[in-house]
Enzyme design. Structure first.
Site, PDB file in Angstrom:
ATOM      1  CG  HIS A 131      25.404 -11.280 -41.762  1.00  0.00           C
ATOM      2  ND1 HIS A 131      26.641 -11.198 -42.349  1.00  0.00           N
ATOM      3  CD2 HIS A 131      24.513 -11.313 -42.786  1.00  0.00           C
ATOM      4  CE1 HIS A 131      26.501 -11.179 -43.666  1.00  0.00           C
ATOM      5  NE2 HIS A 131      25.216 -11.245 -43.957  1.00  0.00           N
ATOM      6  CG  ASP A 208      25.947  -6.443 -37.454  1.00  0.00           C
ATOM      7  OD1 ASP A 208      25.636  -5.442 -38.139  1.00  0.00           O
ATOM      8  OD2 ASP A 208      25.937  -7.606 -37.900  1.00  0.00           O
ATOM      9  CD  GLN A 211      19.491  -6.239 -42.150  1.00  0.00           C
ATOM     10  OE1 GLN A 211      18.624  -5.421 -42.469  1.00  0.00           O
ATOM     11  NE2 GLN A 211      20.161  -6.951 -43.039  1.00  0.00           N
ATOM     12  CE  LYS A 234      23.121  -5.177 -45.010  1.00  0.00           C
ATOM     13  NZ  LYS A 234      22.840  -6.190 -46.024  1.00  0.00           N
ATOM     14  CB  CYS A 373      24.936 -14.371 -44.720  1.00  0.00           C
ATOM     15  SG  CYS A 373      25.253 -14.249 -46.471  1.00  0.00           S
TER      16      CYS A 373
HETATM   17  N1  7TS Z   1      25.222  -7.770 -40.324  1.00  0.00           N
HETATM   18  C1  7TS Z   1      23.935  -8.016 -40.577  1.00  0.00           C
HETATM   19  C2  7TS Z   1      22.969  -8.135 -39.441  1.00  0.00           C
HETATM   20  C3  7TS Z   1      23.507  -8.157 -41.888  1.00  0.00           C
HETATM   21  O1  7TS Z   1      22.219  -8.406 -42.133  1.00  0.00           O
HETATM   22  C4  7TS Z   1      24.442  -8.042 -42.949  1.00  0.00           C
HETATM   23  C5  7TS Z   1      24.053  -8.213 -44.385  1.00  0.00           C
HETATM   24  C6  7TS Z   1      25.766  -7.757 -42.615  1.00  0.00           C
HETATM   25  C7  7TS Z   1      26.124  -7.626 -41.301  1.00  0.00           C
HETATM   26  C8  7TS Z   1      26.811  -7.584 -43.649  1.00  0.00           C
HETATM   27  O2  7TS Z   1      26.555  -6.484 -44.409  1.00  0.00           O
HETATM   28  P1  7TS Z   1      27.471  -6.138 -45.675  1.00  0.00           P
HETATM   29  O3  7TS Z   1      26.984  -4.841 -46.165  1.00  0.00           O
HETATM   30  O4  7TS Z   1      28.847  -6.119 -45.185  1.00  0.00           O
HETATM   31  O5  7TS Z   1      27.234  -7.260 -46.652  1.00  0.00           O
HETATM   32  N2  7TS Z   1      22.883  -8.927 -44.593  1.00  0.00           N
HETATM   33  C9  7TS Z   1      22.403  -9.341 -45.789  1.00  0.00           C
HETATM   34  C10 7TS Z   1      21.197  -9.986 -45.926  1.00  0.00           C
HETATM   35  O6  7TS Z   1      20.451 -10.260 -45.009  1.00  0.00           O
HETATM   36  N3  7TS Z   1      21.002 -10.281 -47.237  1.00  0.00           N
HETATM   37  O7  7TS Z   1      22.059  -9.821 -47.915  1.00  0.00           O
HETATM   38  C11 7TS Z   1      22.939  -9.242 -47.042  1.00  0.00           C
END
Ligand code: 7TS
Length: 415
Positions: A131, A208, A211, A234, A373
């Site tokens: 990401h 990371d 997910q 999430k 992203c």
């Molecule tokens: N890493 C992964 C693998 C992600 O999917 C996401 C967010 C992040 C980091 C960042 O997370 P955040 O909470 O800091 O935003 N992914 C997504 C997505 O797939 N659609 O919206 C956010």
């Protein structure tokens, strides 16, 4: 905590849905099928109640003063750290730093560890399936410090090139920062094995887990990683919540990320010393209510059992792959074998994914479309954008059928 279900091995999504007020809503006159869980998840009543309870009965600032409310707020906020530690297998709750999201957790490592410990000649190793939040902070360090940034590729199905990982790993590698489960392809990387390899070269490892942590049982001790970044929102907790696990002795040696109140031990006009873990990394007034609610989300998930969550989502994934792969007008992405979480990206040939998402929305079905992203990965796989369904514990096979039936109807009508 009576509203927290105890379910045992199997999970009944229709029963669980009753815990989530948002499913009382209709979207465009239809029951909501929420298939955008990789972006953020819905919140159960227990989490919402804990926010209301915190602000109604305990609201105060933590660590400041001896009055009753402040004492209660401090205890509740610390208890949430303990719950999160247990959730990811960390033995010391002080190694859990609450952040706003996985992005902030990764930046904390880049600023707090990277800026101090990296120098020209050093390298950071990431993968093409990161990401943006696990790409851009390291590009920032490359610009600032002149370090190298190496990127492990994937094959055409989106499986990590393990041979290239081995070739790029060397004594120069100081950090391997690696996504556990891809938010585009659902690919689950063998993080334990890759961590072991990285350790042979003395590199630190950041996983990371944005997910993965919401969808499977994780144990930082078993993986052997040094850092784990997670988004609380999430995994049923409010937006604005997330956390970083860090190995205690590394966190102790790291610089703070943000500077100011609460993260200090002693301040004089000349210099300051830092508070103990984890407060050294939680500068200013944190999201106390959100943190408490994150603890409740952990209770909720633990009550169900992460193995039951994973098994249920695997069933949903198989259903989606089976239904979508029956059509030659659907282009499906991601590995057909091996570990995979409940994320399915696809394109309907000749139709823009925003239009696909719009058509589904008319039927009350929420999916995401775009580049997710992860532009380096999309470029590598030659896909500009895609539609994406992503599942969680309250989704049912019926909802997946509804989504694919809708696609079939649209295809029939418009050719
Ligand atoms: N890493 C992964 C693998 C992600 O999917 C996401 C967010 C992040 C980091 C960042 O997370 P955040 O909470 O800091 O935003 N992914 C997504 C997505 O797939 N659609 O919206 C956010």
């Amino acid at each position: 905590m009576e509203s927290i279900p105890r379910i045992g091995k199997r999970l009944d999504p229709l029963k669980l849905r009753e815990d989530f007020p948002i499913f009382e809503r209709k979207i465009n006159g239809k029951p909501l099928a929420y298939l955008d869980n990789a972006a953020t998840t819905q919140k159960p009543r227990a989490v919402l109640d804990s926010l209301v309870d915190y602000y109604s009965a305990h609201n105060s600032n933590i660590h400041r003063g001896v009055h009753t409310l402040s004492y209660e707020a401090t205890l509740m906020y610390e208890a949430a750290h303990r719950k999160v530690a247990g959730f990811v297998g960390a033995t010391d709750w002080r190694t859990i730093v609450f952040t706003r999201n996985a992005t902030e957790s990764i930046n904390l490592v880049a600023y707090g560890w990277g800026l101090r410990n990296l120098a020209p000649g050093d390298e950071v190793l990431i993968t093409i399936m990161e990401h943006h939040s696990n790409f851009v902070p390291w590009q920032m360090l490359r610009e600032r410090l002149g370090i190298g940034l190496n990127v492990v590729g994937v094959d055409a199905r989106g499986v990590l090139d393990l041979g290239e990982f081995d070739r790029l790993l060397s004594e120069r590698t100081k950090l391997v920062s690696l996504v556990h489960a891809s938010n585009v392809l659902g690919t689950v990387n063998p993080v334990k094995e890759l961590t072991r390899k990285a350790k042979e070269f003395g590199a630190l490892v950041l996983i990371d887990a944005a997910q993965s942590a919401p969808h499977m049982r994780l144990d930082v001790e078993d993986i052997g990683c040094d850092f784990l970044a997670v988004s609380g929102h999430k995994m049923l907790a409010p937006t604005g919540t997330g956390f970083l696990y860090g190995r205690g002795e590394i966190l102790e040696r790291m610089d703070p990320f943000l500077y100011g109140g609460d993260m200090i031990e002693r301040v004089t006009p000349e210099r300051s010393t830092w508070n103990e873990l984890p407060w050294k990394f939680e500068a200013g007034t944190p999201d106390i209510g959100g943190g408490v609610a994150l603890g409740t989300a952990v209770d909720y998930l633990s009550g169900i059992g992460m193995d039951a969550v994973a098994a249920h989502e695997d069933k949903l994934l198989r259903r989606a792959l089976e239904r979508l792969s029956a059509h030659d007008w659907v282009e499906l992405y991601g590995p057909s074998e091996g570990d995979r979480v409940g994320v399915v990206s696809f394109n309907v040939k000749g139709v823009h994914p925003h239009d696909v998402a719009g058509m589904l929305d008319e039927e009350g079905i929420a999916i995401r479309s775009g580049h997710h992203c992860a532009q380096p990965l999309m470029d590598r796989l030659g896909m500009e954008h895609a539609a994406r369904m992503s599942f969680y514990l309250y989704n049912s096979e019926d909802e997946i059928d509804r989504a694919v039936d809708t696609l079939e109807n649209v295809k029939r009508l418009f050719g």
